[in-house]
Scaffold this active site. Structure first.
Site, PDB file in Angstrom:
ATOM      1  N   THR A 128       0.882  -1.360   0.004  1.00  8.41           N
ATOM      2  CA  THR A 128      -0.264   0.043   0.009  1.00  8.41           C
ATOM      3  C   THR A 128       0.874   1.174   0.074  1.00  8.41           C
ATOM      4  O   THR A 128       1.924   1.318   0.603  1.00  8.41           O
ATOM      5  CB  THR A 128      -0.905  -0.055   1.030  1.00  8.41           C
ATOM      6  OG1 THR A 128      -1.457   1.281   1.392  1.00  8.41           O
ATOM      7  CG2 THR A 128      -0.228  -0.258   2.429  1.00  8.41           C
ATOM      8  N   ASP A 129       0.310   2.288  -0.552  1.00 10.37           N
ATOM      9  CA  ASP A 129       0.878   3.637  -0.378  1.00 10.37           C
ATOM     10  C   ASP A 129       1.146   4.283   0.836  1.00 10.37           C
ATOM     11  O   ASP A 129       1.789   4.961   1.137  1.00 10.37           O
ATOM     12  CB  ASP A 129       0.426   4.768  -1.535  1.00 10.37           C
ATOM     13  CG  ASP A 129      -1.027   5.046  -1.059  1.00 10.37           C
ATOM     14  OD1 ASP A 129      -1.702   4.266  -0.239  1.00 10.37           O
ATOM     15  OD2 ASP A 129      -1.670   5.806  -2.043  1.00 10.37           O
ATOM     16  N   GLU A 130       0.298   3.610   1.927  1.00 15.43           N
ATOM     17  CA  GLU A 130       0.286   4.095   3.166  1.00 15.43           C
ATOM     18  C   GLU A 130       1.801   3.935   3.708  1.00 15.43           C
ATOM     19  O   GLU A 130       2.144   4.472   4.894  1.00 15.43           O
ATOM     20  CB  GLU A 130      -0.755   3.422   4.049  1.00 15.43           C
ATOM     21  CG  GLU A 130      -2.214   3.923   3.578  1.00 15.43           C
ATOM     22  CD  GLU A 130      -3.393   3.674   4.598  1.00 15.43           C
ATOM     23  OE1 GLU A 130      -2.928   3.498   5.701  1.00 15.43           O
ATOM     24  OE2 GLU A 130      -4.273   3.856   4.214  1.00 15.43           O
ATOM     25  N   TYR A 152      -1.798  -0.041  11.311  1.00 18.55           N
ATOM     26  CA  TYR A 152      -2.002  -0.960   9.908  1.00 18.55           C
ATOM     27  C   TYR A 152      -0.828  -0.642   8.760  1.00 18.55           C
ATOM     28  O   TYR A 152      -0.239  -1.633   8.640  1.00 18.55           O
ATOM     29  CB  TYR A 152      -3.456  -0.491   9.209  1.00 18.55           C
ATOM     30  CG  TYR A 152      -3.294  -0.824   7.782  1.00 18.55           C
ATOM     31  CD1 TYR A 152      -3.611  -2.195   7.111  1.00 18.55           C
ATOM     32  CD2 TYR A 152      -3.261   0.386   6.809  1.00 18.55           C
ATOM     33  CE1 TYR A 152      -3.395  -2.457   5.920  1.00 18.55           C
ATOM     34  CE2 TYR A 152      -3.338  -0.086   5.305  1.00 18.55           C
ATOM     35  CZ  TYR A 152      -3.404  -1.329   4.996  1.00 18.55           C
ATOM     36  OH  TYR A 152      -3.381  -1.814   3.684  1.00 18.55           O
ATOM     37  N   LYS A 156       1.950  -3.365   7.438  1.00 13.43           N
ATOM     38  CA  LYS A 156       2.122  -3.542   6.235  1.00 13.43           C
ATOM     39  C   LYS A 156       3.676  -3.646   5.671  1.00 13.43           C
ATOM     40  O   LYS A 156       4.397  -3.878   4.880  1.00 13.43           O
ATOM     41  CB  LYS A 156       1.447  -2.678   5.269  1.00 13.43           C
ATOM     42  CG  LYS A 156      -0.306  -3.041   5.311  1.00 13.43           C
ATOM     43  CD  LYS A 156      -0.512  -4.414   4.614  1.00 13.43           C
ATOM     44  CE  LYS A 156      -0.223  -4.658   3.036  1.00 13.43           C
ATOM     45  NZ  LYS A 156      -0.543  -5.837   2.557  1.00 13.43           N
TER      46      LYS A 156
HETATM   47  P1  NAD Z   1     -10.057  -7.010   2.241  1.00 10.54           P
HETATM   48  O1  NAD Z   1      -9.936  -6.687   3.702  1.00 10.54           O
HETATM   49  O2  NAD Z   1     -11.166  -6.684   1.583  1.00 10.54           O
HETATM   50  O3  NAD Z   1      -9.819  -8.537   2.219  1.00 10.54           O
HETATM   51  C1  NAD Z   1      -8.728  -9.186   2.843  1.00 10.54           C
HETATM   52  C2  NAD Z   1      -8.956 -10.740   2.529  1.00 10.54           C
HETATM   53  O4  NAD Z   1      -7.905 -11.577   3.302  1.00 10.54           O
HETATM   54  C3  NAD Z   1     -10.209 -11.284   3.237  1.00 10.54           C
HETATM   55  O5  NAD Z   1     -10.595 -12.216   2.438  1.00 10.54           O
HETATM   56  C4  NAD Z   1      -9.753 -12.175   4.307  1.00 10.54           C
HETATM   57  O6  NAD Z   1     -10.592 -13.071   4.907  1.00 10.54           O
HETATM   58  C5  NAD Z   1      -8.456 -12.483   4.128  1.00 10.54           C
HETATM   59  N1  NAD Z   1      -7.496 -12.637   5.099  1.00 10.54           N
HETATM   60  C6  NAD Z   1      -7.221 -11.648   6.276  1.00 10.54           C
HETATM   61  N2  NAD Z   1      -6.570 -12.378   7.359  1.00 10.54           N
HETATM   62  C7  NAD Z   1      -5.886 -13.565   6.674  1.00 10.54           C
HETATM   63  C8  NAD Z   1      -5.124 -14.604   7.034  1.00 10.54           C
HETATM   64  N3  NAD Z   1      -4.361 -14.635   8.211  1.00 10.54           N
HETATM   65  N4  NAD Z   1      -4.977 -15.657   6.370  1.00 10.54           N
HETATM   66  C9  NAD Z   1      -5.574 -15.851   5.144  1.00 10.54           C
HETATM   67  N5  NAD Z   1      -6.560 -14.935   4.648  1.00 10.54           N
HETATM   68  C10 NAD Z   1      -6.794 -13.755   5.418  1.00 10.54           C
HETATM   69  O7  NAD Z   1      -8.937  -6.351   1.835  1.00 10.54           O
HETATM   70  P2  NAD Z   1      -8.782  -5.554   0.254  1.00 10.54           P
HETATM   71  O8  NAD Z   1      -8.840  -4.143   0.576  1.00 10.54           O
HETATM   72  O9  NAD Z   1      -9.008  -6.228  -0.943  1.00 10.54           O
HETATM   73  O10 NAD Z   1      -6.872  -5.616   0.325  1.00 10.54           O
HETATM   74  C11 NAD Z   1      -6.405  -6.598  -0.084  1.00 10.54           C
HETATM   75  C12 NAD Z   1      -4.817  -6.254  -0.071  1.00 10.54           C
HETATM   76  O11 NAD Z   1      -4.309  -5.150  -0.667  1.00 10.54           O
HETATM   77  C13 NAD Z   1      -4.222  -6.065   1.238  1.00 10.54           C
HETATM   78  O12 NAD Z   1      -2.916  -6.742   1.529  1.00 10.54           O
HETATM   79  C14 NAD Z   1      -4.173  -4.595   1.620  1.00 10.54           C
HETATM   80  O13 NAD Z   1      -3.293  -4.151   2.299  1.00 10.54           O
HETATM   81  C15 NAD Z   1      -3.793  -4.186   0.143  1.00 10.54           C
HETATM   82  N6  NAD Z   1      -4.294  -2.702  -0.603  1.00 10.54           N
HETATM   83  C16 NAD Z   1      -5.700  -2.556  -0.148  1.00 10.54           C
HETATM   84  C17 NAD Z   1      -5.972  -1.461  -0.865  1.00 10.54           C
HETATM   85  C18 NAD Z   1      -7.394  -0.823  -0.685  1.00 10.54           C
HETATM   86  O14 NAD Z   1      -7.751   0.367  -0.924  1.00 10.54           O
HETATM   87  N7  NAD Z   1      -8.395  -1.557  -0.258  1.00 10.54           N
HETATM   88  C19 NAD Z   1      -5.046  -0.394  -1.280  1.00 10.54           C
HETATM   89  C20 NAD Z   1      -3.649  -0.738  -1.604  1.00 10.54           C
HETATM   90  C21 NAD Z   1      -3.268  -2.019  -1.093  1.00 10.54           C
HETATM   91  O1  DAU Z   2      -4.109   4.201   0.597  1.00 10.50           O
HETATM   92  C1  DAU Z   2      -4.295   2.673   0.365  1.00 10.50           C
HETATM   93  C2  DAU Z   2      -5.306   2.347   1.735  1.00 10.50           C
HETATM   94  O2  DAU Z   2      -6.474   2.692   1.470  1.00 10.50           O
HETATM   95  C3  DAU Z   2      -5.351   0.950   2.006  1.00 10.50           C
HETATM   96  O3  DAU Z   2      -3.894   0.220   2.220  1.00 10.50           O
HETATM   97  C4  DAU Z   2      -6.288   0.332   2.918  1.00 10.50           C
HETATM   98  O4  DAU Z   2      -6.234  -1.031   3.227  1.00 10.50           O
HETATM   99  C5  DAU Z   2      -7.519   0.982   2.696  1.00 10.50           C
HETATM  100  O5  DAU Z   2      -8.375   0.716   3.878  1.00 10.50           O
HETATM  101  C6  DAU Z   2      -7.035   2.494   2.390  1.00 10.50           C
HETATM  102  O6  DAU Z   2      -7.007   3.073   3.764  1.00 10.50           O
HETATM  103  P1  DAU Z   2      -7.765   4.661   4.096  1.00 10.50           P
HETATM  104  O7  DAU Z   2      -7.500   4.830   5.591  1.00 10.50           O
HETATM  105  O8  DAU Z   2      -7.243   5.730   3.279  1.00 10.50           O
HETATM  106  O9  DAU Z   2      -9.132   4.342   3.292  1.00 10.50           O
HETATM  107  P2  DAU Z   2     -10.816   4.422   4.418  1.00 10.50           P
HETATM  108  O10 DAU Z   2     -11.771   4.167   3.426  1.00 10.50           O
HETATM  109  O11 DAU Z   2     -10.679   4.066   5.798  1.00 10.50           O
HETATM  110  O12 DAU Z   2     -10.775   6.123   4.329  1.00 10.50           O
HETATM  111  C7  DAU Z   2     -10.356   7.053   3.304  1.00 10.50           C
HETATM  112  C8  DAU Z   2     -10.675   8.209   3.507  1.00 10.50           C
HETATM  113  O13 DAU Z   2     -12.143   8.624   3.939  1.00 10.50           O
HETATM  114  C9  DAU Z   2      -9.675   8.672   4.729  1.00 10.50           C
HETATM  115  O14 DAU Z   2      -9.135  10.029   4.541  1.00 10.50           O
HETATM  116  C10 DAU Z   2     -10.346   8.630   5.839  1.00 10.50           C
HETATM  117  C11 DAU Z   2     -11.798   9.216   5.506  1.00 10.50           C
HETATM  118  N1  DAU Z   2     -12.999   8.414   6.248  1.00 10.50           N
HETATM  119  C12 DAU Z   2     -13.036   7.026   6.389  1.00 10.50           C
HETATM  120  C13 DAU Z   2     -14.262   6.636   6.958  1.00 10.50           C
HETATM  121  C14 DAU Z   2     -14.259   5.147   7.008  1.00 10.50           C
HETATM  122  C15 DAU Z   2     -14.134   9.253   6.524  1.00 10.50           C
HETATM  123  O15 DAU Z   2     -14.017  10.561   6.353  1.00 10.50           O
HETATM  124  N2  DAU Z   2     -15.246   8.681   7.194  1.00 10.50           N
HETATM  125  C16 DAU Z   2     -15.082   7.253   7.290  1.00 10.50           C
HETATM  126  O16 DAU Z   2     -16.076   6.985   7.957  1.00 10.50           O
END
Ligand code: NAD
Ligand code: DAU
Length: 339
Positions: A128-130, A152, A156
């Site tokens: 992640t970019d985080e 988090y 990562k």
């Molecule tokens: P998500 O939370 O929707 O899904 C995570 C999945 O991993 C689920 O199916 C869960 O059951 C499984 N899981 C969790 N713990 C596990 C374990 N111990 N063993 C096996 N499976 C397990 O996540 P997502 O948003 O699809 O993110 C997927 C990946 O991409 C993550 O690694 C996250 O850090 C990364 N990522 C997410 C975003 C985003 O915006 N959502 C952006 C950049 C990177």
């Molecule tokens: O940048 C990549 C990341 O993006 C991934 O690595 C993470 O898994 C994914 O959860 C996401 O993280 P963020 O914290 O950016 O996502 P979230 O959807 O929780 O929040 C997006 C933005 O919206 C953030 O600035 C917080 C704000 N927010 C979020 C929630 C849940 C609100 O204002 N209200 C809310 O209720």
């Protein structure tokens, strides 16, 4: 890549990636290995299980369980791992980081050990970019230092560092992508976009943190999946690639876009106490991935429009989720914040 194990494949991005791979590569077999936490959902793969029954299989298991990982790797003769499995929600990591450390750090280590034991062709880590931390000006390059601020992102970063260590120490063919915020079908409605869309459909308040001026690079999930695919095929082992649109949008602008698309009033916006340690802005340079031939195919406007339409048309998917564990989490997270 013939026998691909997609860990975390029952989650949001993982399930979109599985669909993309099966559609694109007729010779590839995909095994989803997933613990099925609250975020894992076999509805995300319902069409995949029907359409690709001969090339798709599912095993329930924890990436932190070395014996189970070993068993599956051996039985299925896996040659490639793409690791999506993680605890992914920043707000939940603020409530407790145990599962984040166990899965995102220790689980990654277990997978790397298995990759080493079975001498696989490629181990790809979805990051992640985080990990760069907040970027108030300019944009992060893959070579930038890591400045994580939430449990988090720290977890990562731990996973990323372990991947790099296995490449440097053992020559393991590891690649890493660092993606920005994904939006699109099958995203658990704790993340801001599906939360706001589904709340707005039901005329419920949209809890906007702080002043709503934080910036995120919201990208369409398929663009991210295509980026990972390009890195798997053309990326260099030991290298890291950023994946995003390079366009940041303020949360308030994203919220207005959702309400406009749904024809709902801005009065649904409910400003609430900010997230502790909230990263103000992320921004990444993606030229390294573009040099491999990848392009982001959706603008923010196209991505949000497609996303909103999907949730409007797929209430069967999200209404089931919005009870039980979800309601309990929602109460804990937003109680006392005016919601
Ligand atoms: P998500 O939370 O929707 O899904 C995570 C999945 O991993 C689920 O199916 C869960 O059951 C499984 N899981 C969790 N713990 C596990 C374990 N111990 N063993 C096996 N499976 C397990 O996540 P997502 O948003 O699809 O993110 C997927 C990946 O991409 C993550 O690694 C996250 O850090 C990364 N990522 C997410 C975003 C985003 O915006 N959502 C952006 C950049 C990177
Ligand atoms: O940048 C990549 C990341 O993006 C991934 O690595 C993470 O898994 C994914 O959860 C996401 O993280 P963020 O914290 O950016 O996502 P979230 O959807 O929780 O929040 C997006 C933005 O919206 C953030 O600035 C917080 C704000 N927010 C979020 C929630 C849940 C609100 O204002 N209200 C809310 O209720």
């Amino acid at each position: 890549m013939q026998k691909l194990m997609v860990t975390g494949g029952a989650g949001f991005i993982g399930s979109n990636f599985v669909r993309h791979v099966l559609r694109t590569y007729p010779d590839v077999h995909v095994l989803v290995y997933d613990k099925m936490t609250y975020a894992g959902n076999l509805d995300n793969l319902k069409d995949v299980a029907e359409d690709y029954a001969e090339r798709y299989s599912f095993e329930r298991g924890d990436i932190a369980d070395a014996a189970r990982v070993d068993e599956v790797m051996q039985q299925c003769r896996i040659d490639t791992i793409v690791n999506f499995a993680a605890e992914t929600h920043v707000d939940r990591s603020l409530m407790g980081a145990d599962s984040f450390i166990r899965t995102d750090v220790f689980g990654t280590y277990v997978l790397l050990e298995a990759a080493k034991t079975y001498d696989i062709e490629r181990y790809h880590q979805v990051s992640t970019d985080e990990v760069y931390g907040q970027v108030l000006e300019g944009a992060s390059l893959e070579t930038d230092p890591l400045h994580t601020r939430s449990p988090y992102s720290a977890s990562k970063a731990g996973g990323d560092l372990m991947c790099i260590a296995y490449h440097e120490s053992f020559g393991l063919p590891v690649t890493i992508t660092r993606g920005s915020n994904n939006i699109g079908p099958y995203q658990y409605p704790e993340k801001v976009v599906p939360l706001f869309v589904t709340n707005a459909i039901d005329d419920l308040p949209l809890p906007l943190y702080g002043d709503g001026r934080q910036m995120r690079d919201y990208q369409y999930v398929l663009d991210h999946c295509e980026g990972i695919d390009v890195v798997l095929h053309k990326g260099q082992p030991g290298e890291i690639y950023n994946v995003g649109t390079e366009v940041e949008t303020e949360n308030i602008v994203m919220t207005h876009a959702i309400l406009d698309l749904l024809g709902k009033p801005y009065s649904l916006i409910q400003p609430v106490t900010d997230r502790p340690g909230h990263d103000r802005r992320y921004s990444i340079h993606c030229a390294k991935l573009r040099a491999l031939g990848w392009r982001s195919r959706h603008t923010f406007e196209q991505a949000i429009e497609k996303t909103v339409r999907w949730y409007v048309e797929n209430e069967w998917w999200w209404r089931k989720i919005k009870n039980g564990e979800y309601i309990e989490y929602y109460r804990k997270q937003y109680a006392g914040r005016g919601i």
